[in-house]
Enzyme design. Structure first.
Site, mmCIF file in Angstrom:
data_model
loop_
_atom_site.group_PDB
_atom_site.id
_atom_site.type_symbol
_atom_site.label_atom_id
_atom_site.label_comp_id
_atom_site.label_asym_id
_atom_site.label_seq_id
_atom_site.Cartn_x
_atom_site.Cartn_y
_atom_site.Cartn_z
ATOM 1 N N ALA A 210 -11.406 -3.656 9.053
ATOM 2 C CA ALA A 210 -10.297 -2.466 9.181
ATOM 3 C C ALA A 210 -8.862 -3.057 9.110
ATOM 4 O O ALA A 210 -7.876 -2.536 8.746
ATOM 5 C CB ALA A 210 -10.523 -1.458 9.951
ATOM 6 N N GLY A 213 -5.671 -1.120 9.275
ATOM 7 C CA GLY A 213 -6.111 0.390 9.171
ATOM 8 C C GLY A 213 -5.379 1.029 8.156
ATOM 9 O O GLY A 213 -5.503 2.155 7.782
ATOM 10 N N CYS A 334 -9.291 -9.184 -1.925
ATOM 11 C CA CYS A 334 -8.063 -9.165 -2.721
ATOM 12 C C CYS A 334 -7.910 -10.524 -3.325
ATOM 13 O O CYS A 334 -6.960 -11.465 -3.139
ATOM 14 C CB CYS A 334 -6.897 -8.624 -1.949
#
Length: 392
Positions: A210, A213, A334
């Site tokens: 996470a 977040g 990514c």
């Protein structure tokens, strides 16, 4: 500061950035901030101009430059006005010697540029990774809607249903809508991959990596604050940022679990077999985020890439145990490197025959193996690989 002094300042900062890249030290942003903290004489225009010079030089150099001066000379080769500022005057860089070393251009260090090209990211597609990124926001559906939210500036509607795009450096964090939790800064591609989770109200959803977040908040909005949402990470500092963000966003269902590196299964044991969906926004090389962090090209090594790929494999294997029958995994990096995308996910499906590929339709991207790849050149987003599979 004179224009000459700004160039010299950029050279000094670049020396520190280069050293930090070689030693895995502080990022460029932090180095720039610290440099100006001890030089109060520099005004806001000076800071902005020097920052532009630094990042312009970083983007202009492929491999790690020998020095900050070599990096700045690379930029000066195509800018006569900049080259004229190397005049040797007070606070100015020394005149240019035609024989001195100039940094090499290119997209990245040679080995990394070759890896990208082998995965179909070369030429103009690769160069687009060094463009300057716009600023994207997600309208928080728990508090507002894109169609009716009034903002100080009109943004461009993105493909993501609550996404808006603004020019880089738009001061959105100073807007009332940000303070009230109505908007969050989030790349349009990141918003699309959150949508790939298809999180539903009432489900149990685990955000396995996470960080601070950002994706957790998007999942909470998709779930309408109904269900169970668990944000996990091994980085205490990053995970601690979620609570104030969740409070501002009104994300009432977000829980957090701090895990120990390489012992994640211990912390997650009570959740085994319970998840409807697990999002793995895995640690990666970040090749898809070079528009925002161009010096990251200088930090990555082949050994580090191998280490990161190993972590990704382990997290994928771990996530299978968290699923209930029919539960799904969404794997995201990514990165535009196949070893962190298509090849990684193909190996996962081979290891786990009970996991069946799920087709994705993001409305953007191109098919890459069992998943979809988003890129700056084709989609105007950061670079991402995303794929999904369901447990039989």
């Amino acid at each position: 500061m004179t224009p000459q002094a700004r160039v010299q300042a950029a050279i000094e900062i670049l020396d520190e950035v280069i050293t930090a890249a070689r030693r895995q030290g502080a990022p460029a942003d932090r180095i720039i901030t610290e440099w100006f903290r001890t030089r109060r004489f520099a005004g806001s225009k000076d800071r902005r101009a020097v920052r532009e010079l630094v990042y312009g030089a970083i983007r202009a150099c492929g491999p790690v430059p020998a020095s900050g001066r070599a990096a700045m000379l690379r930029v000066a080769q195509g800018d006569e006005a900049l080259a004229a500022l190397f005049d040797g005057g007070r606070h100015a860089p020394a005149p240019i010697d035609p024989s001195e070393e100039v940094a090499q251009g290119g997209v990245a260090p040679d080995w990394l540029a070759q890896r990208l090209a082998a995965g179909g990211v070369g030429g103009a597609d690769a160069l687009s990774l060094l463009d300057r990124a716009p600023l994207d926001v997600r309208v928080n559906a728990l508090k507002a809607d894109r169609a009716s939210l009034a903002l100080p500036e009109t943004g461009e509607a993105l493909l993501a249903p609550q996404g808006l795009r603004f020019p880089a450096n738009t001061p959105v964090e100073g807007w009332d809508a940000y303070a009230q939790g109505q908007i969050e800064v989030q790349d349009g591609g990141s918003q699309l991959v959150c949508g790939a989770v298809k999180a539903q109200p009432g489900e149990t959803v685990i955000d396995l990596c996470a960080g601070a977040g950002g994706k957790t908040l998007a999942l909470a909005a998709a779930m309408g604050n109904r269900g169970r949402l668990i944000a996990c990470d091994v980085d205490r500092a990053r995970l601690s940022r979620l609570a104030p963000r969740a409070q501002r966003a009104g994300a009432l269902i977000a829980e957090t679990i701090l895990m120990n590196p390489n012992r994640e299964a211990e912390a997650l044991a009570p959740l085994m077999g319970q998840a409807d969906a697990v999002l793995i926004d895995a640690p990666c090389s970040g090749t898809g985020t070079w528009r925002r962090n161009p010096e990251a090209r200088w930090r990555l090594t082949e050994a580090e890439l191998g280490r990161i790929a190993g972590i990704q494999s382990r997290l994928l294997d771990l996530a299978v145990g968290l699923l209930k029958p029919g539960g799904r995994i969404v794997f995201v990096t990514c990165s535009l490197l196949d070893e962190e995308g298509a090849d990684q996910f193909a190996a996962f499906l081979t290891r786990h025959p009970a996991m069946v590929q799920m087709p994705l339709d993001l409305g953007a991207g191109e098919v890459r193996g069992a998943g979809i790849r988003l890129s700056p050149a084709h989609d105007g987003t950061d670079g991402f690989f995303v794929a999904s599979a369901r447990l039989l």
